[in-house]
Scaffold this active site. Structure first.
Site, PDB file in Angstrom:
ATOM      1  N   ARG A 140     -70.037  31.445  42.896  1.00  0.00           N
ATOM      2  CA  ARG A 140     -69.161  31.430  44.068  1.00  0.00           C
ATOM      3  C   ARG A 140     -69.520  32.495  45.112  1.00  0.00           C
ATOM      4  O   ARG A 140     -68.760  33.441  45.350  1.00  0.00           O
ATOM      5  CB  ARG A 140     -67.696  31.556  43.636  1.00  0.00           C
ATOM      6  CG  ARG A 140     -67.287  30.426  42.722  1.00  0.00           C
ATOM      7  CD  ARG A 140     -65.833  30.455  42.383  1.00  0.00           C
ATOM      8  NE  ARG A 140     -64.975  30.005  43.482  1.00  0.00           N
ATOM      9  CZ  ARG A 140     -63.655  30.036  43.424  1.00  0.00           C
ATOM     10  NH1 ARG A 140     -63.050  30.522  42.363  1.00  0.00           N
ATOM     11  NH2 ARG A 140     -62.938  29.599  44.435  1.00  0.00           N
ATOM     12  N   CYS A 165     -67.042  35.032  38.840  1.00  0.00           N
ATOM     13  CA  CYS A 165     -65.855  34.207  38.662  1.00  0.00           C
ATOM     14  C   CYS A 165     -66.107  33.259  37.490  1.00  0.00           C
ATOM     15  O   CYS A 165     -67.247  32.847  37.266  1.00  0.00           O
ATOM     16  CB  CYS A 165     -65.636  33.429  39.939  1.00  0.00           C
ATOM     17  SG  CYS A 165     -64.465  32.100  39.818  1.00  0.00           S
ATOM     18  N   LYS A 174     -50.257  26.043  46.286  1.00  0.00           N
ATOM     19  CA  LYS A 174     -50.830  27.390  46.203  1.00  0.00           C
ATOM     20  C   LYS A 174     -51.974  27.548  47.203  1.00  0.00           C
ATOM     21  O   LYS A 174     -52.053  28.558  47.911  1.00  0.00           O
ATOM     22  CB  LYS A 174     -51.377  27.636  44.777  1.00  0.00           C
ATOM     23  CG  LYS A 174     -52.272  28.863  44.674  1.00  0.00           C
ATOM     24  CD  LYS A 174     -52.802  29.058  43.272  1.00  0.00           C
ATOM     25  CE  LYS A 174     -54.039  28.274  42.926  1.00  0.00           C
ATOM     26  NZ  LYS A 174     -55.330  28.884  43.338  1.00  0.00           N
ATOM     27  N   ASN A 175     -52.861  26.567  47.257  1.00  0.00           N
ATOM     28  CA  ASN A 175     -54.083  26.736  48.060  1.00  0.00           C
ATOM     29  C   ASN A 175     -53.860  26.556  49.556  1.00  0.00           C
ATOM     30  O   ASN A 175     -54.800  26.722  50.347  1.00  0.00           O
ATOM     31  CB  ASN A 175     -55.192  25.815  47.548  1.00  0.00           C
ATOM     32  CG  ASN A 175     -55.744  26.330  46.218  1.00  0.00           C
ATOM     33  OD1 ASN A 175     -55.435  27.452  45.815  1.00  0.00           O
ATOM     34  ND2 ASN A 175     -56.538  25.511  45.545  1.00  0.00           N
ATOM     35  N   ARG A 231     -50.723  31.840  37.412  1.00  0.00           N
ATOM     36  CA  ARG A 231     -51.339  32.012  38.733  1.00  0.00           C
ATOM     37  C   ARG A 231     -51.099  30.781  39.605  1.00  0.00           C
ATOM     38  O   ARG A 231     -51.051  30.904  40.829  1.00  0.00           O
ATOM     39  CB  ARG A 231     -52.848  32.236  38.588  1.00  0.00           C
ATOM     40  CG  ARG A 231     -53.209  33.549  37.946  1.00  0.00           C
ATOM     41  CD  ARG A 231     -54.697  33.735  37.968  1.00  0.00           C
ATOM     42  NE  ARG A 231     -55.177  33.510  39.327  1.00  0.00           N
ATOM     43  CZ  ARG A 231     -56.432  33.286  39.658  1.00  0.00           C
ATOM     44  NH1 ARG A 231     -57.355  33.254  38.726  1.00  0.00           N
ATOM     45  NH2 ARG A 231     -56.785  33.105  40.899  1.00  0.00           N
ATOM     46  N   ASP A 270     -60.418  20.433  41.191  1.00  0.00           N
ATOM     47  CA  ASP A 270     -59.262  21.093  40.572  1.00  0.00           C
ATOM     48  C   ASP A 270     -58.473  20.174  39.640  1.00  0.00           C
ATOM     49  O   ASP A 270     -57.514  20.611  39.010  1.00  0.00           O
ATOM     50  CB  ASP A 270     -58.332  21.666  41.655  1.00  0.00           C
ATOM     51  CG  ASP A 270     -58.942  22.872  42.356  1.00  0.00           C
ATOM     52  OD1 ASP A 270     -59.945  23.409  41.856  1.00  0.00           O
ATOM     53  OD2 ASP A 270     -58.413  23.270  43.412  1.00  0.00           O
TER      54      ASP A 270
HETATM   55  C1  EPZ Z   1     -61.099  26.461  47.166  1.00  0.00           C
HETATM   56  O1  EPZ Z   1     -62.018  27.445  46.698  1.00  0.00           O
HETATM   57  C2  EPZ Z   1     -59.928  26.491  46.217  1.00  0.00           C
HETATM   58  N1  EPZ Z   1     -59.314  27.805  46.237  1.00  0.00           N
HETATM   59  C3  EPZ Z   1     -60.400  26.136  44.824  1.00  0.00           C
HETATM   60  O2  EPZ Z   1     -59.267  26.085  43.996  1.00  0.00           O
HETATM   61  C4  EPZ Z   1     -61.058  24.760  44.855  1.00  0.00           C
HETATM   62  O3  EPZ Z   1     -61.568  24.471  43.581  1.00  0.00           O
HETATM   63  C5  EPZ Z   1     -62.187  24.741  45.882  1.00  0.00           C
HETATM   64  O4  EPZ Z   1     -61.684  25.157  47.177  1.00  0.00           O
HETATM   65  C6  EPZ Z   1     -62.832  23.382  46.060  1.00  0.00           C
HETATM   66  O5  EPZ Z   1     -61.877  22.436  46.443  1.00  0.00           O
HETATM   67  C7  EPZ Z   1     -58.396  28.101  47.159  1.00  0.00           C
HETATM   68  O6  EPZ Z   1     -58.102  27.326  48.053  1.00  0.00           O
HETATM   69  C8  EPZ Z   1     -57.721  29.423  47.049  1.00  0.00           C
HETATM   70  P1  EPZ Z   1     -65.389  26.300  48.436  1.00  0.00           P
HETATM   71  P2  EPZ Z   1     -63.188  27.919  47.636  1.00  0.00           P
HETATM   72  O7  EPZ Z   1     -65.682  27.364  49.421  1.00  0.00           O
HETATM   73  O8  EPZ Z   1     -62.683  27.842  49.040  1.00  0.00           O
HETATM   74  C9  EPZ Z   1     -70.029  27.057  47.451  1.00  0.00           C
HETATM   75  C10 EPZ Z   1     -58.025  26.515  41.992  1.00  0.00           C
HETATM   76  O9  EPZ Z   1     -58.107  26.294  40.757  1.00  0.00           O
HETATM   77  N2  EPZ Z   1     -70.025  28.132  48.450  1.00  0.00           N
HETATM   78  O10 EPZ Z   1     -65.015  24.959  48.975  1.00  0.00           O
HETATM   79  O11 EPZ Z   1     -63.679  29.200  47.138  1.00  0.00           O
HETATM   80  C11 EPZ Z   1     -69.183  27.395  46.231  1.00  0.00           C
HETATM   81  O12 EPZ Z   1     -69.866  28.225  45.327  1.00  0.00           O
HETATM   82  C12 EPZ Z   1     -59.241  26.844  42.789  1.00  0.00           C
HETATM   83  O13 EPZ Z   1     -56.964  26.505  42.626  1.00  0.00           O
HETATM   84  C13 EPZ Z   1     -71.225  28.724  48.785  1.00  0.00           C
HETATM   85  O14 EPZ Z   1     -72.287  28.375  48.278  1.00  0.00           O
HETATM   86  O15 EPZ Z   1     -64.273  26.782  47.403  1.00  0.00           O
HETATM   87  C14 EPZ Z   1     -68.894  26.031  45.690  1.00  0.00           C
HETATM   88  O16 EPZ Z   1     -69.985  25.570  44.949  1.00  0.00           O
HETATM   89  C15 EPZ Z   1     -60.400  27.344  42.103  1.00  0.00           C
HETATM   90  N3  EPZ Z   1     -71.222  29.746  49.715  1.00  0.00           N
HETATM   91  C16 EPZ Z   1     -68.761  25.172  46.960  1.00  0.00           C
HETATM   92  O17 EPZ Z   1     -69.422  25.909  47.993  1.00  0.00           O
HETATM   93  C17 EPZ Z   1     -70.075  30.159  50.305  1.00  0.00           C
HETATM   94  O18 EPZ Z   1     -70.131  31.095  51.117  1.00  0.00           O
HETATM   95  C18 EPZ Z   1     -67.344  24.907  47.401  1.00  0.00           C
HETATM   96  O19 EPZ Z   1     -66.627  26.134  47.482  1.00  0.00           O
HETATM   97  C19 EPZ Z   1     -68.842  29.540  49.956  1.00  0.00           C
HETATM   98  C20 EPZ Z   1     -68.853  28.518  49.030  1.00  0.00           C
END
Ligand code: EPZ
Length: 429
Positions: free
Chosen positions: A131, A126, A22-23, A408, A316
């Protein structure tokens, strides 16, 4: 609203085919916006999130057709999508659509890179934490975008096109890396992304972008270099297997006992999780068809694990590991370092009789001998599936409510599990 009923206590034996990730599928579909030619994606999982993104891209004028099954296709073969963004008719992504799926915010990158403007709703809150998208905005600003916030929308403009630059992420972010990568492909000059996410899905998207004519090197490492090109063209790409789905079923087998072949799973995508399972006493064997997972008789040993960006233990799979450790012989500790609020499953696991105490970002799980089935519900996808795992081992009946979370991200969950001997049915009211 659909529910899932599980009668626990059945071992899992057989074969589970692993779907496309999915991701990876979601950002790959979004990358289709970067070219006016057709991008063909194979092995796309049939998931609610994919269908939702099809609607969102349709709103921008993207034409997406799903090819039906062909002679010789396997029962579980993923779908093939033909994505054609020949005419982008709208560069606005409205709140009603973005608020339903966070990843759709990422359309900001290809829209800005190709159309030089985008107006995309901020995704909002969320279930697994605040996030924010500040790092995505920072990356686009580094590439020369002019960004303002107006009535809940991020308005991004780059009248003369984006310009390559250095982007140094202060923390590892998958979303930030996807956005930087997509935007940089069409920027003038060279972009160097430092502290980039090394997740296999990032490398998969980069591989597809290179097939489309992008010039990216280093994807899958913390430094990615992108030489901008004038335009991208059509290509064909197969989505890589879902490491989180594979890890989830591995934990389900570890929970119930039994012997299951995870068909098409790739061990190098989830080595940290396989190492944790081995430590817990689960038998893991990598073979030509994927990964074989077995547990026969022996109890589970407790583990101490912290989530971390790839190649560390994935956030995840944190909820699923916690469900497993509920049955371990002793106390386990699981620390969540990626999302601040990703423990919503703790209270629900307690409904099965689990003993878990929380201290900040660390959960201590005191193993218990038996779990009792219960009605439960969860607020996110991975938490929901952790309840399914607990239900498979619990005595009696478990009813998992709010099944739309599972839909989902898990393709035909109940079919895959019941084919291996689980007693699990979907109830549509
Ligand atoms: C991706 O989310 C995945 N989603 C998530 O999968 C996964 O848990 C996550 O990566 C971590 O591996 C998809 O790929 C669609 P991040 P993403 O940006 O990209 C912080 C699932 O169940 N951050 O790596 O949104 C954020 O809050 C899901 O399939 C900021 O602070 O995750 C988090 O603490 C849920 N500012 C950390 O970084 C930003 O601008 C990592 O988030 C962006 C992120």
């Amino acid at each position: 609203m659909d529910r899932i009923r599980i009668t626990g206590g059945h071992k899992l034996n057989g074969t589970i085919p692993i779907s496309g990730a999915k991701n990876a599928a979601l950002p790959l579909m979004i990358a289709g916006l970067l070219t006016e030619e057709t991008l063909i994606l194979d092995n796309v999982p049939r998931l609610a999130d994919v269908a939702q993104l099809q609607r969102i891209l349709g709103n921008h004028g993207v034409d997406i057709t799903a090819q039906g099954k062909r002679v010789g296709d396997r029962a579980y073969q993923g779908q093939t999508l033909h994505i054609s963004a020949a005419d982008v008719i709208d560069t606005t992504a409205p709140y009603e659509l973005v608020s339903r799926m966070r990843a759709s915010f990422w359309v900001i990158a290809p829209l800005l890179a190709r159309m030089h403007e985008a107006r995309v709703s901020l995704p909002g809150g969320c279930a697994i934490g605040t996030r924010p998208v500040d790092l995505l905005i920072m990356a686009l600003e580094q590439l020369g975008a002019d960004i303002s916030i107006d009535a809940g929308y991020v308005v991004a403009k780059a009248p003369g096109g984006l310009k390559g630059n250095a982007i140094d992420f202060p923390k590892v972010t998958v979303s930030g890396t996807h956005v930087a990568l997509m935007a940089a492909t069409l920027a003038r000059g060279t972009t160097v992304i430092d502290n980039a996410a090394c997740e296999p899905e990032v490398a998969d998207v980069a591989a597809c972008l290179n097939k489309m004519g992008a010039r990216i090197s280093g994807a899958g490492t913390p430094r990615i270099v992108v030489e901008g090109v004038d335009q991208l063209h059509g290509a064909r790409h197969t989505v890589l297997p879902d490491r989180i789905e594979a890890g989830t079923y591995a934990m389900a087998v570890a929970m119930t006992g039994g012997d299951v072949q995870l068909l098409g799973a790739r061990s190098e995508l989830l080595q940290s999780a396989l190492d944790v399972l081995t430590q817990a006493g689960v038998e893991i064997a990598v073979n030509g068809d994927g990964i074989r997972v077995a547990r026969n008789g022996a109890g589970l040993r407790p583990v101490t694990v912290s989530t971390a960006p790839f190649p560390g233990f994935p956030t995840d799979l944190q909820a699923q590991l916690m469900a497993l450790m509920v049955n371990a012989e002793g106390s386990s500790r699981i620390t969540e370092t990626i999302f601040e609020n990703r423990f919503m499953h703790v209270q629900e696991l307690a409904r099965f009789g689990a003993r878990i105490s929380l201290d900040g970002e660390t959960a201590t799980i005191h193993g218990v001998d038996r779990l009792r089935g219960a009605p439960v519900m969860a607020t996110d996808l991975r938490a929901s599936v952790s309840l399914v795992i607990a239900g498979l081992a619990a005595e009696g009946e478990t009813m998992v409510n709010r099944v739309y979370h599972l839909d989902r991200g898990f393709e035909r969950l109940e079919e895959k599990l019941s084919a291996c001997g689980a007693s699990i049915q979907r109830i549509s009211d």
